[in-house]
Design an enzyme around this catalytic site. Structure first.
Site, short mmCIF file in Angstrom:
data_model
loop_
_atom_site.label_atom_id
_atom_site.label_comp_id
_atom_site.label_asym_id
_atom_site.label_seq_id
_atom_site.Cartn_x
_atom_site.Cartn_y
_atom_site.Cartn_z
N SER A 31 0.83 -1.20 0.00
CA SER A 31 0.00 0.00 0.00
C SER A 31 0.87 1.26 0.00
O SER A 31 1.69 1.44 -0.90
CB SER A 31 -0.96 -0.05 1.20
OG SER A 31 -2.00 0.86 1.08
N ASP A 87 -8.81 -4.60 -5.86
CA ASP A 87 -8.30 -4.03 -4.61
C ASP A 87 -9.12 -2.79 -4.26
O ASP A 87 -9.26 -1.88 -5.09
CB ASP A 87 -6.83 -3.65 -4.79
CG ASP A 87 -6.14 -3.26 -3.51
OD1 ASP A 87 -6.73 -2.47 -2.74
OD2 ASP A 87 -5.01 -3.71 -3.27
N HIS A 121 -7.20 -6.17 -0.36
CA HIS A 121 -6.16 -5.15 -0.43
C HIS A 121 -4.78 -5.79 -0.34
O HIS A 121 -4.46 -6.43 0.65
CB HIS A 121 -6.35 -4.14 0.71
CG HIS A 121 -5.36 -3.02 0.70
ND1 HIS A 121 -4.93 -2.41 -0.46
CD2 HIS A 121 -4.71 -2.39 1.72
CE1 HIS A 121 -4.08 -1.45 -0.15
NE2 HIS A 121 -3.91 -1.44 1.16
#
Length: 490
Positions: free
Chosen positions: A204, A431, A459
């Protein structure tokens, strides 16, 4: 956020002299420091590294960076350290490794020390702390999809108060918590563990940090895995709009699955499910839900946050079905609130980690922000058109940045990391938080980028345990040989 070459950069964006090895001459003592690793339970070892608060003044005030490692199991064949970052910004890398080190592939645990660290401003590394638990409770409960001028003014007031609290309690640190400085810290950490080049897994926001590292120190890259990529070229509000679309896509995938299950609380068709959730949120906006845990009301904003939390992992979808059944059928928001609290790391005693404060502090200084709530409103309107259920909540959530005491004029720019060894970028098709198009964009920007795709939900990809992703990632991190570009795992 201008891309910088391998000459290094201080906090003011000015180039500084470097030695023949590429290390800034004013930082010799910082780069050569010896860490004192001590056992800290569970087979882990912990240490603290010292970095300059301001890289323009490397001999000045120092900041302690907290580290943790799980030592390599096969010391005779140890390659080095695998540095990690779980994202956020604001996520504790120390906590991440305590919880997830065992989830890394067996080859990685044998050959690498698995290392986590709290980036500057996070966790135990000079944490930015601005708001009390009760202040954050109030902030998160504020209606973040305002329907009229009164609600917009209330949201603006709450956002301004957030920023003013940070100015009052953390003014000295706020100019230095951005990603450029955190990437420089990462290079110091690489040197302190004795690695000539960096091996890294970032998830991320951790992909953004890793990409910035590669841009500043391309010759120091050994192998970087950037999982759930963030697009460096997007504007601050552009990122939020695309993220809202990601949550919309993920919720549709959840709805497709839910309506095939018996007793789905959203109905028996995807269109009916989307209409049902919209109606539920509208009703909650007018009449918040009660919960059985404490005295808080579950507002529309908290309900959306709870839904969004469950979209991060497909394994949470059964929990989300249960939470929505309670909320829709019994007007009980307890489980949705529990999910929301998980996202923002609210503890049962009403206190919070510093994740939220740190998240805002980093995001607000990394990119230029709109100058007014009115401009934010335009972005929220745009998001509502493309992501009607999540758009306003995601975009308005960044409003404190309008009032932030530290602003940057550095415009978003592509990151190429010219000269770096192959860098693997992983994207997941559905995602919710880092849309797949960002992975495509980052992989194409990087001069040595290689895109690896998971046709799946949730995710990020690596820690989901998909064998194809695991094998390709572990092989690359051990051998530095990337998977074939365009590989798709299912």
């Amino acid at each position: 956020m201008l891309a910088l070459a391998a000459t290094g950069c201080n906090a003011s964006g000015q180039k500084e002299a470097v030695s023949s090895t590429g290390t800034p001459t004013g930082l010799d003592l910082v780069y050569s420091q010896q860490l004192s690793w001590k056992g800290c339970g569970g087979g882990f070892q912990c240490a603290t590294a010292q970095v300059p608060l301001d890289y323009a003044k490397p001999s000045g005030e120092k900041l302690g960076i907290s580290l943790i490692k799980l030592p390599a199991q096969d010391k005779s064949n140890r390659i080095g350290s695998l540095f990690t970052n779980p994202g956020g910004p604001g996520g504790s890398g120390v906590d991440f490794i305590r919880q997830a080190a065992g989830s890394f592939g067996p080859d990685l645990r044998k050959r690498f020390d698995i290392v986590g660290f709290d980036p500057r401003g996070v966790g135990k590394s000079g944490p930015v702390r601005c708001n009390t638990g009760s202040q954050l409770d109030q902030f998160f409960a504020t209606d973040s999809s305002p329907d009229d001028r009164q609600e917009t003014d209330a949201l603006a007031a709450a956002s301004k108060n957030f920023a003013q609290n940070c100015q009052a309690k953390a003014a000295a640190e706020l100019p230095y918590v951005g990603t450029t400085n955190a990437a420089h810290d990462l290079d110091v950490l690489r040197a302190t563990v004795g690695d000539k080049q960096l091996t890294y897994y970032g998830a991320s926001y951790g992909t953004y940090l890793g990409a910035f590292y590669a841009e500043q120190f391309p010759s120091n890259v050994r192998a970087l895995v950037l999982d759930g990529a963030v697009d460096p070229t997007a504007s601050s509000t552009g990122l939020l709009i695309e993220q809202a679309k990601g949550f919309e896509t993920a919720f549709r995938a959840f709805a497709d699955d839910c309506v095939k299950k018996p007793n789905c609380p959203l109905g028996t068709s995807t269109d009916a499910a989307l209409a049902k959730i919209t109606d539920f949120l509208n009703q909650t906006d007018k009449k918040p839900l009660a919960n059985t845990r404490d005295k808080r009301q579950v507002t529309e904003s908290l309900a959306v946050m709870g839904i969004a939390t469950a979209l991060y992992l497909k394994e949470y979808w059964p929990v989300l079905r249960q939470a929505l059944a309670q909320a829709i059928q019994k007007s009980d928001g307890t489980l949705l609130l529990t999910l929301a609290d998980q996202m923002v790391e609210r503890k049962p005693d009403g206190s919070y980690s510093n994740q939220t404060d740190a998240n805002m502090a980093v995001n607000c200084v990394d990119k230029p922000n709109p100058s007014s709530a009115k401009e934010y409103g335009k972005a929220a309107d745009e998001a509502t058109k493309v992501a009607p259920r999540f758009g306003p909540f995601v975009v308005w959530g960044g409003l404190p940045c309008v009032y932030w005491p530290v602003q940057t004029k550095k415009q978003p720019a592509p990151i190429t990391a010219k000269g770096a060894k192959p860098i693997v970028v992983i994207g997941t098709l559905r995602d919710p938080a880092t849309p797949y198009k960002w992975a495509q964009s980052l992989a194409s920007q990087l001069s040595s980028g290689v895109l690896l795709t998971l046709d799946g939900d949730g995710h990020t990809a690596y820690l989901q345990g998909n064998p194809c992703i695991t094998q390709a990632t572990d092989r690359y991190l051990v051998t530095t040989e990337p998977p074939k570009a365009g590989t798709v795992c299912r």
